[in-house]
Design an enzyme around this catalytic site. Structure first.
Site, PDB file in Angstrom:
ATOM      1  N   SER A 128       0.828  -1.209  -0.222  1.00 21.26           N
ATOM      2  CA  SER A 128      -0.173  -0.356   0.101  1.00 21.26           C
ATOM      3  C   SER A 128       0.890   1.376   0.162  1.00 21.26           C
ATOM      4  O   SER A 128       0.562   2.648  -0.504  1.00 21.26           O
ATOM      5  CB  SER A 128      -0.683   0.132   1.177  1.00 21.26           C
ATOM      6  N   CYS A 137      -7.282   2.179   0.758  1.00 23.66           N
ATOM      7  CA  CYS A 137      -8.701   1.625   0.466  1.00 23.66           C
ATOM      8  C   CYS A 137      -8.807   0.584  -1.177  1.00 23.66           C
ATOM      9  O   CYS A 137      -7.949   1.512  -2.127  1.00 23.66           O
ATOM     10  CB  CYS A 137      -9.919   2.385   0.416  1.00 23.66           C
ATOM     11  N   HIS A 139     -15.629   0.333   2.552  1.00 20.17           N
ATOM     12  CA  HIS A 139     -15.074   1.524   3.371  1.00 20.17           C
ATOM     13  C   HIS A 139     -16.757   3.337   2.642  1.00 20.17           C
ATOM     14  O   HIS A 139     -15.946   4.163   2.928  1.00 20.17           O
ATOM     15  CB  HIS A 139     -13.880   2.305   3.042  1.00 20.17           C
ATOM     16  N   ASP A 170     -17.841   1.994  -2.700  1.00 20.48           N
ATOM     17  CA  ASP A 170     -16.786   0.813  -1.942  1.00 20.48           C
ATOM     18  C   ASP A 170     -17.631  -0.131  -1.979  1.00 20.48           C
ATOM     19  O   ASP A 170     -17.824  -0.836  -0.258  1.00 20.48           O
ATOM     20  CB  ASP A 170     -14.995   0.981  -1.188  1.00 20.48           C
ATOM     21  N   ASP A 228     -10.990  -6.540  -1.056  1.00 20.35           N
ATOM     22  CA  ASP A 228     -10.749  -5.567   0.337  1.00 20.35           C
ATOM     23  C   ASP A 228     -10.363  -6.323   1.593  1.00 20.35           C
ATOM     24  O   ASP A 228     -10.843  -7.029   1.064  1.00 20.35           O
ATOM     25  CB  ASP A 228     -11.117  -3.930   0.108  1.00 20.35           C
TER      26      ASP A 228
END
Length: 628
Positions: free
Chosen positions: A327, A383, A370, A351, A364
């Site tokens: 990430s 995310c 989210h 999402d 996810d």
């Protein structure tokens, strides 16, 4: 019997005398001719040869330059000590001689093994040490028995020492004895060969290797008159050696120590850079090693321990090992999206916790998703779905070219050797990488995982820190360097390594502000909040977790997976966010979530560098942090 007439006998005698006379004259003529040839025709040649036999040139090895940190802390220096050395070509029975020496001087098994290793790597006419750093008592004891050991002598030599042991060893590197391959390379260069006469050591890795020509100095020579047996009679003239230049580094030794200690027993790497200069403040690879072991020729026991350790202490993880960025890749994806017009800051997605592409579902990390996610929130909550969609919209060609401008997949040009290129995925790269046509084809589904820093992505910690420093500097990319300036040991004159801008990436300020805001909020209420609670400065950062192997849809449970298969923990940051003074990247191999393992290490580094706060011990391995 009839007698010969006296006249005939006399005639024969005269003939023989004449022949003998002519023969003698010819011999004398030859001798005179040879004398003329030697004394007149070849006078200069033989006069020079005689002078060379009478005069011997003895090389004087220069002092190697010092290496010090930015605050003057000595990291590499020299000292003088006595060694017991054997010239194998002058010894009839090497093993017997060593056995007899062992009765006079303590020679242990490790000394024998090291000597054998040096013997295998050297020419047999070279003098090789069987024991180093003799005490005065040992020197006196050998001198009393010296007559028993032809080909064995005591020499005073300069030794390289790294006074802080393992500290910064991968950056500093080490010196070792010149091996056959290196000797052949030196001999190919006439000027270099002359300068290395008498030199037995050379830089092998790190700064010791890359700055060898500065550190070595210029060899001096002494003209010595010798007798027929080769013994020195008197000195005639002396050209003193020129000591090597000193290296003053951008590294902060104390910051380096705190960074290394922060890892504890964990494996990993850390790179800290000054965004406005490219100067490297800390370059950590854990575990590390003691470079002093290599100076005299490392013994097989220590070499075996270092070379076969599963933790690979000799591997320079900071510049050579390439890892999926996880990430930590997302802020660069977001910035690329703004720069290419693929996203606006306020453009949001809904999402659901997954992204469907063809027959594949990319999930996810948060079940249920989210909710509504704009760009800032996508960075803060990390995310995945946002970046699955973004990667699909950009396509691999635009994604690769946009991300590549931040230095991913390219060597930075740092001033030590051994840097890896990393992998920036693209269709062109895949064609080069694989041989079979079906493997060379780029599939659209492969682009999706690239967007969250997984898939083929692989970058060095140095590249990650370099990219973060570039963003912190507003798009100005500086070439990373460890040497601050080179100092002449005699005059003190300095050759400064000027900050070198590689390029300037045209990033609009409003785009940078969006990314900065997201990175700051990561440490306020996002995945980095726990690690940076009550910090006395504003840090901009991003946590990351990189899979080591595919779970194939199964749930990740660290306690049920072998330690070497657990996820890597990553963290990138710069601070203070308002006026960045330091940018860094941290990776903890198999450390799990970046918020748990990597971010606390970064906190210790930033605390010390920005506010002078010293940690009480290694960074804690937190548990229960949010995933990212």
């Amino acid at each position: 019997m009839e007698l010969n007439a006296p006249e005939q006998e006399l005639s024969r005698f005269r003939a023989r005398v004449a022949v003998a006379g002519v023969f003698v004259l010819i011999c004398f003529g030859l001798l005179v001719a040879r004398f003329v040839y030697l004394q007149i025709v070849k006078h200069d040649y033989y006069s020079t040869r005689a002078e060379e036999n009478r005069i011997s040139l003895v090389p004087i090895v220069p002092n190697r330059g010092l290496i010090v940190d930015r605050n003057g802390v000595i990291l590499a220096r020299n000292y003088s000590a006595y060694t017991l050395e054997i010239t194998p070509s002058k010894v009839r029975n090497l093993e017997a001689t060593i056995d007899e020496l062992g009765e006079v001087i303590d020679i242990q098994a490790k000394d024998r093994k090291r000597f054998k290793k040096l013997l295998d790597e050297s020419r047999n006419f070279e003098s090789l040490p069987i024991r180093n750093r003799l005490s005065d008592e040992e020197v006196a004891r050998f001198i009393a028995h010296r007559y028993r050991f032809p080909g064995v002598e005591i020499k005073a030599r300069l030794f390289r020492q790294y006074p802080h042991g393992e500290l910064g060893s991968h950056a500093l590197g080490y010196i070792g004895r010149i091996n056959k391959r290196e000797a052949e390379q030196i001999e190919e260069d006439e000027d270099r060969a002359a300068n290395y006469r008498g030199t037995e050591h050379i830089g092998k890795t790190g700064l010791e290797q890359s700055y060898e020509k500065y550190l070595h100095g210029i060899t001096g020579f002494e003209q010595v008159e010798v007798d027929a047996a080769g013994r020195a009679v008197r000195g005639l003239s002396r050209t003193p050696p020129v000591p090597g230049d000193n290296l003053v580094l951008t590294l902060d030794a104390e910051l380096q120590r705190i960074a290394e200690d922060a890892f504890g027993s964990r494996r990993g790497a850390l790179v800290a850079i000054e965004p406005g200069t490219g100067g490297v403040l800390a370059l950590v690879s854990k575990p590390t090693f003691d470079p002093n072991l290599f100076v005299d020729g490392i013994d097989p026991q220590n070499w075996g321990a270092l070379n076969t350790s599963p933790d690979k202490p000799l591997l320079h993880r900071a510049i050579y090992s390439a890892y999926p960025p996880g990430s930590t890749f997302k802020p660069f994806m977001a910035l690329a999206a703004l720069m290419t017009g693929k996203r606006t800051p306020t453009q949001a997605i809904s999402d659901p916790g997954y992204f469907v592409f063809g027959n594949n579902t990319f999930r996810d990390d948060k079940k249920g998703g989210h909710g509504s996610v704009d760009m800032v929130k996508s960075i803060v909550v990390s995310c995945d779905t946002y970046y699955y969609m973004l990667a699909n919209d950009m396509g691999i060609d635009l994604l690769s070219s946009s991300i590549g401008q931040f230095g991913f997949g390219s060597r930075t040009g740092i001033d030590i050797e051994g840097e890896a290129e990393g992998i920036l995925p693209s269709p062109a790269w895949k064609k080069r990488r694989f041989k079979k046509p079906e493997q060379q084809k780029w599939y659209a589904g492969e682009t999706i995982s690239i967007g969250i820093g997984q898939g083929y992505n692989a970058y060095t910690p140095l590249q990650m820190a370099h990219a973060m420093a570039t963003v912190a500097a507003g798009g100005v990319m500086y070439k990373p360097h460890i040497v601050r300036y080179i100092e002449d040991a005699r005059s003190g004159a300095r050759t400064v390594v000027e900050p070198t801008p590689i390029k300037t990436i045209p990033i609009q300020k409003e785009h940078l502000d969006v990314i900065f805001k997201g990175l700051v909020e990561v440490n306020k209420w996002g995945t980095g909040a726990r690690a940076f609670a009550k910090a006395e400065y504003t840090a901009a950062g991003k946590t990351g977790t990189a899979q080591v192997y595919s779970l194939k849809g199964a749930k990740y449970e660290a306690s049920k997976i072998h330690e070497t298969l657990r996820d890597h923990a990553l963290y990138i940051a710069f601070a203070p966010a308002e006026a960045p003074k330091i940018a860094l990247a941290v990776i903890v191999e198999n450390g799990g979530f970046g918020a748990e393992s990597a971010a606390p290490i970064a906190r210790q580094i930033l605390d010390y560098y920005l506010v002078g706060k010293r940690p009480a011990g290694p960074a804690p391995e937190q548990s229960g942090a949010e995933s990212e």
